[in-house]
Write an enzyme that holds these catalytic residues in place. Structure first.
Site, PDB file in Angstrom:
ATOM      1  N   LYS A   1     -52.093  36.353  -3.246  1.00 59.69           N
ATOM      2  CA  LYS A   1     -51.857  36.892  -1.891  1.00 59.69           C
ATOM      3  C   LYS A   1     -50.427  36.600  -1.429  1.00 59.69           C
ATOM      4  O   LYS A   1     -49.726  37.491  -0.953  1.00 59.69           O
ATOM      5  CB  LYS A   1     -52.859  36.249  -0.916  1.00 59.69           C
ATOM      6  CG  LYS A   1     -52.495  36.420   0.539  1.00 59.69           C
ATOM      7  CD  LYS A   1     -53.496  35.771   1.460  1.00 59.69           C
ATOM      8  CE  LYS A   1     -53.299  34.309   1.761  1.00 59.69           C
ATOM      9  NZ  LYS A   1     -52.239  33.993   2.736  1.00 59.69           N
ATOM     10  N   ASN A   2     -50.009  35.335  -1.568  1.00 58.37           N
ATOM     11  CA  ASN A   2     -48.716  34.954  -0.999  1.00 58.37           C
ATOM     12  C   ASN A   2     -47.523  35.444  -1.818  1.00 58.37           C
ATOM     13  O   ASN A   2     -46.379  35.315  -1.378  1.00 58.37           O
ATOM     14  CB  ASN A   2     -48.653  33.443  -0.787  1.00 58.37           C
ATOM     15  CG  ASN A   2     -49.554  33.000   0.351  1.00 58.37           C
ATOM     16  OD1 ASN A   2     -50.022  33.846   1.129  1.00 58.37           O
ATOM     17  ND2 ASN A   2     -49.806  31.712   0.458  1.00 58.37           N
TER      18      ASN A   2
ATOM     19  N   ARG B   1     -45.780  26.165  13.592  1.00 53.69           N
ATOM     20  CA  ARG B   1     -45.148  27.083  12.648  1.00 53.69           C
ATOM     21  C   ARG B   1     -44.020  27.931  13.250  1.00 53.69           C
ATOM     22  O   ARG B   1     -44.103  29.159  13.291  1.00 53.69           O
ATOM     23  CB  ARG B   1     -46.206  27.960  11.999  1.00 53.69           C
ATOM     24  CG  ARG B   1     -47.244  27.147  11.268  1.00 53.69           C
ATOM     25  CD  ARG B   1     -48.261  27.981  10.572  1.00 53.69           C
ATOM     26  NE  ARG B   1     -47.780  28.561   9.342  1.00 53.69           N
ATOM     27  CZ  ARG B   1     -48.512  29.332   8.544  1.00 53.69           C
ATOM     28  NH1 ARG B   1     -49.742  29.610   8.867  1.00 53.69           N
ATOM     29  NH2 ARG B   1     -48.031  29.815   7.442  1.00 53.69           N
TER      30      ARG B   1
ATOM     31  N   CYS C   1     -50.604  28.704  14.978  1.00 56.23           N
ATOM     32  CA  CYS C   1     -51.903  29.073  14.423  1.00 56.23           C
ATOM     33  C   CYS C   1     -52.715  27.801  14.230  1.00 56.23           C
ATOM     34  O   CYS C   1     -52.271  26.713  14.598  1.00 56.23           O
ATOM     35  CB  CYS C   1     -51.735  29.847  13.125  1.00 56.23           C
ATOM     36  SG  CYS C   1     -51.180  28.831  11.782  1.00 56.23           S
TER      37      CYS C   1
ATOM     38  N   ASP D   1     -51.904  24.224   0.354  1.00 56.01           N
ATOM     39  CA  ASP D   1     -52.974  25.229   0.386  1.00 56.01           C
ATOM     40  C   ASP D   1     -54.186  24.829  -0.448  1.00 56.01           C
ATOM     41  O   ASP D   1     -55.194  25.548  -0.456  1.00 56.01           O
ATOM     42  CB  ASP D   1     -52.442  26.596  -0.091  1.00 56.01           C
ATOM     43  CG  ASP D   1     -51.477  27.207   0.905  1.00 56.01           C
ATOM     44  OD1 ASP D   1     -51.480  26.768   2.074  1.00 56.01           O
ATOM     45  OD2 ASP D   1     -50.718  28.119   0.519  1.00 56.01           O
TER      46      ASP D   1
ATOM     47  N   ARG E   1     -59.456  36.815   4.195  1.00 57.08           N
ATOM     48  CA  ARG E   1     -57.992  36.965   4.205  1.00 57.08           C
ATOM     49  C   ARG E   1     -57.395  36.602   2.852  1.00 57.08           C
ATOM     50  O   ARG E   1     -56.326  37.112   2.498  1.00 57.08           O
ATOM     51  CB  ARG E   1     -57.378  36.049   5.278  1.00 57.08           C
ATOM     52  CG  ARG E   1     -57.667  36.486   6.703  1.00 57.08           C
ATOM     53  CD  ARG E   1     -56.889  35.629   7.670  1.00 57.08           C
ATOM     54  NE  ARG E   1     -55.540  35.428   7.153  1.00 57.08           N
ATOM     55  CZ  ARG E   1     -54.856  34.301   7.238  1.00 57.08           C
ATOM     56  NH1 ARG E   1     -55.356  33.256   7.837  1.00 57.08           N
ATOM     57  NH2 ARG E   1     -53.645  34.218   6.734  1.00 57.08           N
TER      58      ARG E   1
HETATM   59  N1  EPU Z   1     -41.054  25.517   9.474  1.00 58.11           N
HETATM   60  C1  EPU Z   1     -40.231  25.333  10.554  1.00 58.11           C
HETATM   61  N2  EPU Z   1     -39.330  26.325  10.854  1.00 58.11           N
HETATM   62  C2  EPU Z   1     -39.231  27.472  10.126  1.00 58.11           C
HETATM   63  C3  EPU Z   1     -40.087  27.630   9.011  1.00 58.11           C
HETATM   64  C4  EPU Z   1     -40.981  26.636   8.719  1.00 58.11           C
HETATM   65  O1  EPU Z   1     -40.285  24.315  11.240  1.00 58.11           O
HETATM   66  O2  EPU Z   1     -38.395  28.323  10.449  1.00 58.11           O
HETATM   67  C5  EPU Z   1     -42.028  24.461   9.131  1.00 58.11           C
HETATM   68  C6  EPU Z   1     -43.472  24.930   9.320  1.00 58.11           C
HETATM   69  O3  EPU Z   1     -43.891  24.812  10.675  1.00 58.11           O
HETATM   70  C7  EPU Z   1     -44.239  24.046   8.380  1.00 58.11           C
HETATM   71  C8  EPU Z   1     -43.251  23.863   7.225  1.00 58.11           C
HETATM   72  O4  EPU Z   1     -41.959  24.174   7.749  1.00 58.11           O
HETATM   73  O5  EPU Z   1     -44.518  22.833   8.979  1.00 58.11           O
HETATM   74  C9  EPU Z   1     -43.522  24.729   6.011  1.00 58.11           C
HETATM   75  O6  EPU Z   1     -43.635  26.063   6.383  1.00 58.11           O
HETATM   76  P1  EPU Z   1     -43.257  27.277   5.435  1.00 58.11           P
HETATM   77  O7  EPU Z   1     -42.264  28.115   6.184  1.00 58.11           O
HETATM   78  O8  EPU Z   1     -42.917  26.845   4.079  1.00 58.11           O
HETATM   79  O9  EPU Z   1     -44.643  28.051   5.412  1.00 58.11           O
HETATM   80  P2  EPU Z   1     -44.818  29.605   5.510  1.00 58.11           P
HETATM   81  O10 EPU Z   1     -43.745  30.278   4.794  1.00 58.11           O
HETATM   82  O11 EPU Z   1     -45.094  29.982   6.928  1.00 58.11           O
HETATM   83  C10 EPU Z   1     -46.207  29.856   3.304  1.00 58.11           C
HETATM   84  C11 EPU Z   1     -47.568  30.349   2.924  1.00 58.11           C
HETATM   85  C12 EPU Z   1     -48.611  29.379   3.442  1.00 58.11           C
HETATM   86  C13 EPU Z   1     -48.334  28.005   2.833  1.00 58.11           C
HETATM   87  C14 EPU Z   1     -46.901  27.560   3.141  1.00 58.11           C
HETATM   88  C15 EPU Z   1     -46.519  26.250   2.475  1.00 58.11           C
HETATM   89  C16 EPU Z   1     -47.245  32.735   2.823  1.00 58.11           C
HETATM   90  C17 EPU Z   1     -47.526  34.068   3.403  1.00 58.11           C
HETATM   91  N3  EPU Z   1     -47.757  31.681   3.487  1.00 58.11           N
HETATM   92  O12 EPU Z   1     -46.196  29.784   4.730  1.00 58.11           O
HETATM   93  O13 EPU Z   1     -49.880  29.864   2.998  1.00 58.11           O
HETATM   94  O14 EPU Z   1     -49.240  27.072   3.338  1.00 58.11           O
HETATM   95  O15 EPU Z   1     -45.965  28.572   2.724  1.00 58.11           O
HETATM   96  O16 EPU Z   1     -46.657  26.350   1.110  1.00 58.11           O
HETATM   97  O17 EPU Z   1     -46.581  32.628   1.812  1.00 58.11           O
HETATM   98  C18 EPU Z   1     -52.214  30.073   3.046  1.00 58.11           C
HETATM   99  O18 EPU Z   1     -52.121  30.873   2.100  1.00 58.11           O
HETATM  100  O19 EPU Z   1     -53.315  29.600   3.417  1.00 58.11           O
HETATM  101  C19 EPU Z   1     -51.011  29.646   3.746  1.00 58.11           C
HETATM  102  C20 EPU Z   1     -51.043  29.091   4.949  1.00 58.11           C
END
Ligand code: EPU
Length: 445
Positions: free
Chosen positions: A22-23, A123, A118, A333, A425
């Protein structure tokens, strides 16, 4: 509303075919915005998040078609007719944010609803925004929307140091940088296999990206990207989930189509718990133990469709401490699922979450099934119990929900999981896959 009902306590035995990730699929689909030529993607899973991303791309003007014979989707973004990603879609799926970078790069402007928090944390997307600003974009936040505008001559490459290796942040900046003028260097880039898959697809589309798989991506911008055909990597988190389904029920599961290297920290923790994890090449042949062939495996990662992983469980599961970390660390995850396994351990396990600040929503529901877990700030102390007991529980987010399914498979009696839409999802045909291994699970209205 649909529910999942499980009669637990039966060891799961059989083979599970792992679906496409998915991701990886979501940003790959968004990458179609970068070119006016078609992007053909194989191995996209059938999930509600994928349907939502397709809806969003259609809204932007991307034409999507499906070829039943090859099971491939074609995304043709001949022209982008609307550069706004509306609240109605983004609020349902925060991964929608990955259209921001490619749309800004292709159209010179993009307006995307702020995703908001969320169930697993606040996030924020400040690093996405700062990265795009560094490439020369003007970004403002008004009425809950991110408004990004590129300079008249387009985005300009630069060096960006990410404060944290954000996954979708790296993907957004990468997709913006491939069409920027000059060179962009992203330092402390996320190295998750899903980020690498996107980067490899961008290279097929004509982008110049070096350092894929490392924490420094070097991108030489192009004026135009072409179409391409790409096969999405298998879903490592789905694989980890079914591995735990085998382990928690003291079963014997073979996972088909896994990139073994993508889950090394996870396999390591399973091994420490006493679970046997073996690489399996064909129907019955176990070719190696996990530890014996660490180097050999690296060369085989691209042939993932030929390989599987066998999971076997001894008489007792040992308590193992884990700490979630960005890749290659233990994946956040898979934390909830591993916690479900640890509820049955002999002894205790400390589970520490470092990526998200609120990712223990499953704890109170697991405790309703007689698990013994206490939370201490960012850690959860799990004391193993002899028996989980079925209950009616509520899903709160994707991974929390599936941890309740896993607990239900191991529990005595009946478990009913409500709010199943969270599971849909990210898990394709979960009941069928588990039923194939002998689980007594059904979806009811
Ligand atoms: N963060 C910030 N600022 C930003 C971006 C991130 O503070 O601008 C923080 C977030 O709040 C969090 C941490 O950095 O505490 C990591 O967030 P990241 O941006 O890496 O997560 P994401 O890109 O929003 C993706 C996956 C998630 C997975 C995370 C970590 C996708 C679509 N989603 O989220 O997947 O948990 O990376 O590996 O790729 C899931 O599939 O269940 C899921 C939540």
């Amino acid at each position: 509303m649909e529910k999942i009902v499980i009669s637990g306590g039966k060891p799961l035995c059989g083979r599970v075919k792992v679906s496409g990730a998915k991701n990886a699929s979501l940003p790959l689909m968004a990458a179609s915005i970068l070119s006016d030529e078609p992007l053909v993607l194989h191995n996209i899973p059938k999930l509600s998040d994928i349907t939502l991303m397709a809806e969003l791309l259609t809204h932007h003007g991307v034409h999507i078609s499906y070829d039943a014979a090859t099971q491939a989707y074609t995304f043709a973004a001949l022209s982008i007719i609307d550069t706004t990603a509306p609240y109605e879609i983004v609020s349902k799926m925060r991964a929608s944010i990955v259209v921001l970078g490619p749309m800004l790069a292709r159209c010179g402007e993009a307006t995307v609803s702020l995703p908001g928090g969320c169930a697993i944390g606040t996030r924020p997307v400040n690093m996405h925004i700062d990265g795009l600003r560094a490439l020369g974009a003007t970004v403002s936040i008004e009425n809950g929307y991110i408004h990004a505008k590129a300079p008249k001559e387009g985005l300009v490459g630069t060096t960006i140091i990410l404060p944290f290796a954000t996954v979708t942040g790296t993907e957004n900046i990468l997709m913006a940088a491939v069409l920027a003028r000059g060179q962009t260097i992203i330092k402390n880039a996320a190295k998750e296999p899903e980020v690498c898959d996107l980067a490899k697809c961008l290279v097929k589309m004509g982008a110049h990206v070096e350092g894929i798989g490392t924490d420094t991506l070097v991108i030489s911008g192009r004026t135009h990207l072409n179409g391409a055909t790409h096969h999405v990597i298998p879903d490592r988190i789905e694989a980890a989930t079914y591995a735990i389904a085998g382990a928690i029920t003291y079963g014997d599961i073979i996972l088909e189509g896994v990139v073994f290297d993508d889950l090394l920290a996870f396999w390591d923790s399973l091994l420490k718990a006493g679970v046997t994890v073996e690489k399996v090449e064909s129907e019955n042949a176990a070719i190696s133990s996990v530890t014996a062939h660490a180097e050999h495996r690296r060369d085989e990662a691209t042939n993932f469709l030929q390989f599987g992983v066998g999971i076997r469980v001894p008489a007792e599961i040992k308590g193992v401490d884990i700490m979630t970390e960005p890749y290659p660390g233990f994946p956040t995850d898979a934390q909830a699922q591993f916690m479900a396994l640890m509820t049955r351990c002999d002894g205790a396990a400390m589970i520490t979450e470092t990526v998200f600040e609120n990712r223990f929503m499953h704890v109170s529901e697991l405790c309703r099934m007689c698990a013994n877990i206490t939370i201490h700030n960012t850690s959860a102390l799990v004391r193993g119990v002899d028996q989980l007991v079925g209950a009616t529980v509520m899903a709160t987010d994707l991974r929390a929900s599936v941890s309740l399914v896993l607990a239900g498979l191991a529990a005595k009696g009946e478990t009913t999981i409500q709010r199943v839409y969270h599971i849909d999802r990210g898990y394709e045909r979960i009941e069928q896959k588990l039923q194939t291994c002998g689980a007594m699970i059904e979806r009811v209205r």
